[in-house]
Design a protein around this motif. Structure first.
Motif, PDB file in Angstrom:
ATOM      1  N   LEU A  78       1.051  -1.136  -0.118  1.00 25.73           N
ATOM      2  CA  LEU A  78      -0.055  -0.226  -0.240  1.00 25.73           C
ATOM      3  C   LEU A  78       0.840   1.213   0.044  1.00 25.73           C
ATOM      4  N   ASP A  79       0.844   2.027  -0.702  1.00 25.63           N
ATOM      5  CA  ASP A  79       1.392   3.045  -0.833  1.00 25.63           C
ATOM      6  C   ASP A  79       0.349   4.172  -1.799  1.00 25.63           C
ATOM      7  N   VAL A  80       0.206   5.632  -0.541  1.00 27.99           N
ATOM      8  CA  VAL A  80      -0.975   6.655  -0.689  1.00 27.99           C
ATOM      9  C   VAL A  80      -0.116   7.735  -0.285  1.00 27.99           C
ATOM     10  N   PRO A  81       0.832   8.254  -1.232  1.00 22.68           N
ATOM     11  CA  PRO A  81       0.973   9.100  -0.578  1.00 22.68           C
ATOM     12  C   PRO A  81       0.806  10.566  -0.216  1.00 22.68           C
ATOM     13  N   PRO A  82       1.638  11.416   0.095  1.00 20.73           N
ATOM     14  CA  PRO A  82       0.655  12.722   0.878  1.00 20.73           C
ATOM     15  C   PRO A  82      -0.136  13.423   0.118  1.00 20.73           C
ATOM     16  N   HIS A  83      -1.376  13.378   0.709  1.00 14.21           N
ATOM     17  CA  HIS A  83      -2.664  14.120   0.225  1.00 14.21           C
ATOM     18  C   HIS A  83      -3.564  15.238   1.841  1.00 14.21           C
ATOM     19  N   PRO A  84      -3.689  16.317   1.255  1.00 15.66           N
ATOM     20  CA  PRO A  84      -4.228  16.962   1.981  1.00 15.66           C
ATOM     21  C   PRO A  84      -6.257  16.685   2.614  1.00 15.66           C
ATOM     22  N   HIS A  85      -6.288  17.438   3.691  1.00 20.23           N
ATOM     23  CA  HIS A  85      -7.623  16.741   3.779  1.00 20.23           C
ATOM     24  C   HIS A  85      -8.326  18.101   4.493  1.00 20.23           C
ATOM     25  N   ILE A  86      -9.609  18.960   4.871  1.00 18.97           N
ATOM     26  CA  ILE A  86      -9.945  19.792   5.664  1.00 18.97           C
ATOM     27  C   ILE A  86     -11.485  19.219   6.219  1.00 18.97           C
ATOM     28  N   GLY A  87     -11.668  20.040   7.197  1.00 22.06           N
ATOM     29  CA  GLY A  87     -12.914  19.727   7.287  1.00 22.06           C
ATOM     30  C   GLY A  87     -13.532  18.555   7.657  1.00 22.06           C
ATOM     31  N   ILE A 122      -4.975  19.102   6.823  1.00 20.47           N
ATOM     32  CA  ILE A 122      -3.491  18.717   7.281  1.00 20.47           C
ATOM     33  C   ILE A 122      -3.252  17.506   6.091  1.00 20.47           C
ATOM     34  N   VAL A 123      -2.127  17.011   5.993  1.00 21.26           N
ATOM     35  CA  VAL A 123      -1.585  16.330   5.143  1.00 21.26           C
ATOM     36  C   VAL A 123      -1.016  14.832   5.333  1.00 21.26           C
ATOM     37  N   HIS A 124      -1.426  13.803   4.924  1.00 19.15           N
ATOM     38  CA  HIS A 124      -0.710  12.338   5.669  1.00 19.15           C
ATOM     39  C   HIS A 124      -0.436  11.761   4.322  1.00 19.15           C
ATOM     40  N   SER A 125       0.366  10.108   4.694  1.00 20.76           N
ATOM     41  CA  SER A 125       1.009   9.380   3.666  1.00 20.76           C
ATOM     42  C   SER A 125       0.343   8.156   4.619  1.00 20.76           C
ATOM     43  N   GLU A 126      -0.089   7.480   3.999  1.00 17.31           N
ATOM     44  CA  GLU A 126      -0.296   5.326   4.617  1.00 17.31           C
ATOM     45  C   GLU A 126       0.324   4.978   3.742  1.00 17.31           C
ATOM     46  N   ARG A 127       1.094   3.882   4.248  1.00 14.44           N
ATOM     47  CA  ARG A 127       1.875   2.990   3.518  1.00 14.44           C
ATOM     48  C   ARG A 127       2.374   1.525   4.252  1.00 14.44           C
ATOM     49  N   THR A 128       2.671   0.503   3.737  1.00 18.41           N
ATOM     50  CA  THR A 128       3.163  -0.640   3.749  1.00 18.41           C
ATOM     51  C   THR A 128       3.714  -0.405   4.983  1.00 18.41           C
ATOM     52  N   PRO A 129       4.071  -0.629   6.149  1.00 22.24           N
ATOM     53  CA  PRO A 129       5.337  -0.628   7.200  1.00 22.24           C
ATOM     54  C   PRO A 129       6.390  -1.257   6.265  1.00 22.24           C
ATOM     55  N   GLU A 130       7.347  -0.420   6.731  1.00 24.29           N
ATOM     56  CA  GLU A 130       9.147  -0.955   5.905  1.00 24.29           C
ATOM     57  C   GLU A 130       8.920  -2.387   6.239  1.00 24.29           C
ATOM     58  N   TYR A 131       9.010  -3.244   7.707  1.00 18.90           N
ATOM     59  CA  TYR A 131       9.374  -4.213   7.983  1.00 18.90           C
ATOM     60  C   TYR A 131       8.434  -5.385   7.064  1.00 18.90           C
ATOM     61  N   LEU A 132       7.535  -4.904   6.722  1.00 20.52           N
ATOM     62  CA  LEU A 132       6.613  -5.658   5.911  1.00 20.52           C
ATOM     63  C   LEU A 132       6.762  -5.410   4.506  1.00 20.52           C
ATOM     64  N   ARG A 133       7.319  -4.561   3.959  1.00 23.34           N
ATOM     65  CA  ARG A 133       6.865  -4.387   2.247  1.00 23.34           C
ATOM     66  C   ARG A 133       7.724  -5.752   1.441  1.00 23.34           C
ATOM     67  N   HIS A 134       8.246  -6.057   2.328  1.00 32.38           N
ATOM     68  CA  HIS A 134       9.209  -8.062   1.501  1.00 32.38           C
ATOM     69  C   HIS A 134       8.708  -9.326   1.731  1.00 32.38           C
TER      70      HIS A 134
END
Length: 296
Positions: free
Chosen positions: A52-61, A99-111
């Protein structure tokens, strides 16, 4: 007379490199109480080269709520939060003015081979708090109220209900409940609910007014006070709702607001990349040419 006002079927949607089942918003029902958006992620089996790799993206409200059944996600945001979300925990991020956030697979699970399964939910903020300072809260599974009532196991993920209060810091009257059954049980909880109410079937079967309902459907109640149904064995449902806002909410991409002007300002701010960045992240999700949530 049936208490079911509307049945919403889960619809496929793409959030980058990951397919989800979209439940809200829906063309005939934009919100349930303050709940404006629900995605069912997975269950997805990912191989050792899929992540899972959702790069930084913004939210408001709004506030975002992530609740996982399986798998793990690393959450990073522009407040400096950097935490791994694990099953049963609640990740609650309030965007407010931005606010801006990203959601990704943790490094220790990527392989490694892995699963990902959960819910991602947006809760709109009341008008007076739409421009509040952003906040972040992470709640451990052990701190979430849970109890058994008439053979059904309850968990209060957010809000207040049944005399319990979740530690998740919500900003308007609402509830998000998990109900699990191991055998056939009748459930009558209308006296404990308020505002608008809906039920999402994750697994198993429920009966209501002589009708059978199966997974990946949301049932919108005509009247929360008449919330009565039968859960079959090994069934899991989520009941969510609360007091609706007096003003309409507009949704464009990841922005929710009672005033379209706030959304226009956020669009310009993201185009100009003047939101506070996520530490350690360099890429970002570009502003879409059209609003993907206005489609069916």
């Amino acid at each position: 007379m049936s208490n079911i006002k509307l049945i919403i079927e889960e619809r496929p949607a793409n959030i980058g490199n990951f397919m989800v089942g979209r439940l809200l918003p829906f063309r005939e029902k934009r919100m349930v109480g303050p709940f404006s958006f629900i995605d069912h992620m997975g269950p997805a089996a990912m191989s050792d080269h899929e992540n899972l790799d959702v790069p930084p993206h913004p939210h408001i409200g709004l506030s975002t709520l992530t609740f996982l059944f399986e798998g793990e996600i690393t959450h990073k945001d522009s407040l400096g939060s950097d935490i791994v979300i694990k099953p049963g925990q609640v990740n609650w991020m309030t965007s407010g003015s931005g606010i801006v956030h990203s959601e990704r697979t943790p490094e220790y699970l990527r392989h490694t081979d892995k699963m990902l399964h959960g819910l991602q939910i947006w809760v709109a903020l009341p008008k007076a708090l739409e421009q509040m300072e952003p906040e972040f809260c992470h709640v451990e599974e052990a701190d979430i109220p849970n109890w058994t009532q008439n053979g059904v196991h309850f968990k209060l993920i957010a809000g207040e209900a049944f005399g319990y209060k979740s530690p998740v810091p919500v900003y308007s009257p609402l509830y998000l409940l998990e109900l699990k059954s191991t055998k056939r049980e009748k459930v009558n909880i209308g006296d404990y609910l308020f505002g608008e109410s809906a039920l999402y079937i994750l697994e198993g079967v429920i009966e209501s007014d002589g009708h059978i309902f199966e997974p990946r459907q949301i049932l919108i109640a005509n009247d929360a006070k008449l919330c009565e149904f039968t859960m079959h064995e090994n069934t899991t449902v989520y009941i969510f709702g609360g007091e609706p806002f007096p003003e309409e909410r507009f949704i464009y991409w990841n922005f929710v607001a009672s005033d379209r002007e706030l959304i226009e300002k956020a669009k310009i701010k993201w185009l100009e990349q003047t939101f506070k960045p996520v530490p350690g992240e360099t890429d970002f999700v570009p502003l879409p040419n059209q609003n993907p949530y206005l489609k069916k």
